[in-house]
Motif scaffolding. Sequence first.
Motif, PDB file in Angstrom:
ATOM      1  N   ALA A   1       0.637   4.781   3.284  1.00  0.00           N
ATOM      2  CA  ALA A   1       0.413   4.005   2.057  1.00  0.00           C
ATOM      3  C   ALA A   1       0.829   4.768   0.812  1.00  0.00           C
ATOM      4  N   THR A   2       1.371   4.022  -0.145  1.00  0.00           N
ATOM      5  CA  THR A   2       1.706   4.556  -1.464  1.00  0.00           C
ATOM      6  C   THR A   2       1.089   3.658  -2.529  1.00  0.00           C
ATOM      7  N   GLY A   3       1.100   4.160  -3.760  1.00  0.00           N
ATOM      8  CA  GLY A   3       0.610   3.338  -4.858  1.00  0.00           C
ATOM      9  C   GLY A   3       0.771   4.035  -6.190  1.00  0.00           C
ATOM     10  N   PRO A   4       0.749   3.256  -7.258  1.00  0.00           N
ATOM     11  CA  PRO A   4       0.897   3.830  -8.598  1.00  0.00           C
ATOM     12  C   PRO A   4      -0.432   4.313  -9.152  1.00  0.00           C
ATOM     13  N   ILE A   5      -0.348   5.078 -10.210  1.00  0.00           N
ATOM     14  CA  ILE A   5      -1.493   5.348 -11.064  1.00  0.00           C
ATOM     15  C   ILE A   5      -1.078   4.951 -12.478  1.00  0.00           C
ATOM     16  N   GLY A   6      -1.830   4.026 -13.066  1.00  0.00           N
ATOM     17  CA  GLY A   6      -1.577   3.637 -14.445  1.00  0.00           C
ATOM     18  C   GLY A   6      -0.912   2.303 -14.645  1.00  0.00           C
TER      19      GLY A   6
ATOM     20  N   LYS B   1       7.587   1.187 -15.520  1.00  0.00           N
ATOM     21  CA  LYS B   1       8.204   2.394 -16.087  1.00  0.00           C
ATOM     22  C   LYS B   1       7.202   3.227 -16.865  1.00  0.00           C
ATOM     23  N   LYS B   2       5.963   2.780 -16.928  1.00  0.00           N
ATOM     24  CA  LYS B   2       4.941   3.477 -17.717  1.00  0.00           C
ATOM     25  C   LYS B   2       3.798   3.903 -16.802  1.00  0.00           C
ATOM     26  N   LEU B   3       4.137   4.712 -15.789  1.00  0.00           N
ATOM     27  CA  LEU B   3       3.169   5.095 -14.767  1.00  0.00           C
ATOM     28  C   LEU B   3       2.967   6.600 -14.749  1.00  0.00           C
TER      29      LEU B   3
ATOM     30  N   SER C   1       4.557   6.877  -4.681  1.00  0.00           N
ATOM     31  CA  SER C   1       3.810   8.125  -4.502  1.00  0.00           C
ATOM     32  C   SER C   1       2.759   7.952  -3.406  1.00  0.00           C
ATOM     33  N   PRO C   2       2.570   8.952  -2.541  1.00  0.00           N
ATOM     34  CA  PRO C   2       1.570   8.823  -1.476  1.00  0.00           C
ATOM     35  C   PRO C   2       0.180   8.552  -2.033  1.00  0.00           C
ATOM     36  N   ALA C   3      -0.510   7.587  -1.453  1.00  0.00           N
ATOM     37  CA  ALA C   3      -1.893   7.304  -1.843  1.00  0.00           C
ATOM     38  C   ALA C   3      -2.782   8.462  -1.418  1.00  0.00           C
TER      39      ALA C   3
END
Length: 476
Positions: free
Chosen positions: A328-333, A349-351, A357-359
């Motif tokens: 799993a992956t995921g953003p922050i922000g 584009k504002k992350l 990115s790996p969770a």
Amino acid sequence: MTDHSRRRFLKATGTALSGAALMSSPAVAGGSERTDTRFLIDLREISRSEVPDDVEIVHDISEIDVLAARGDPEVVPGSASTTLDMAVYQHDETPQSGPVKERNAKAQGSNGPAWDSGAPTRTELQWDKRAQRVGDLTENPGQERTVQDTATGEGSRIAVIDTGVYDGHPDLADVVNAELSANFTTDPYDFRPNGAGSHGTHVAGTVAGTNANGEGILGTAPDTEVLSLRVFSGMQGASGDVIAALVDAATKGCDAANLSLGYPYPYVYPEKYPFLYAVKELYQRAVDYARSEDMVVVNSAGNDSLDMDGEGVLSLPTEVEGVFGVSATGPIGYLWDDKQESREDKALKKLEDSTASPAFYTNYGDAVDVSAAGGDADLEASAEGIPGWYYDLVLSAVVEYDDEGNPVPGYGWKAGTSMAAPQVTGAVALVRSLRPDASVEEVEDLIRETARDAPGGEEYHGAGHLDLRRLVKRAR
């Protein structure tokens, strides 16, 4: 908070979580005898005629020479003929005692979540689909082709082996094949959740949500057909039910089966729990049968932040040969500021961390074939109540219940490798809609070969991060 800190948090709490939430289901507790338990019978060790009449056969899985049974395993001859029917768990809502739980997005008026009148639409909140440019999710899409301009899953069939799928949801109403769907548990209900929770409905929405009225969520392959094969009555399922459902899905001509489930810590150490070897062998038979019927078996890698290559580790069913493992992956922000001018694709584009990115919770290692969007979370932001922190989870369809117990369609966020696996299952549906005669190996190779490099490298992503646009371009 950095990825390292989030992973350290999960590892520090792992023992407490497993002790509170996990158990090996038919094991005898405290040395006391039990005469009514679930177990599996290997018909390659004994003949069917040797099974006593007082043993109840729950599933006759003759395609792979297995019986799922209930009763007293001691009455079945041969020490190698039976093994425990282990409890199996959903791979979501991580950490189980922490803040990353299902969060609902209740509709307000005609346009999505209810926190304020200028809220994002539901499709604006689907960062997982927007990052892949799956469909027309923007108000100003421009001229760039979307994945669904090339393929929508038409002509394909997938199985969601899970808690059941609520086919009364507007985004799944014309998706589920009720005639071929089935309940594999021992409860008296049908293939729908019936109180088993929203896990399977969420998974199905990620694969095949139709956004039918323009106010819901969009799945990867909205024209695929879904079979709901329910294996959970509550939070736990039984391995025998899962294996039976897997064989049934293959027999019914499914292109892929989605298994967003597995055996979390501490049931990853076969030296401590030797029955894991026997369970692996029976899964291997089921997977071999599935592949012989041209069905891809997609499995979530697990949420214990576990190195599956570690000494003495066996993570099932991900590490069964022939299973397509997904981390799993995921953003922050994503959309934390919730400003109108930051929406649409600008939000990607504002992350702080990218969507690839790996969770923090994901398992990793050689058993991972590719990674896909499963959602991430900044636990400090969650604890501090920072608005929008849960936008980094995956939004999909859920089912709720009113005061009288009637099902009510809804939308909610979940995080886990459970949410990553259906991204890949949807990808299989797209490939099979373009290449109906492609073999399992050809489908899997296409997904791996078109995956792209991502932060963390092979350890977390296997061949790479799922790239649907590259995939359909190569497959068409």
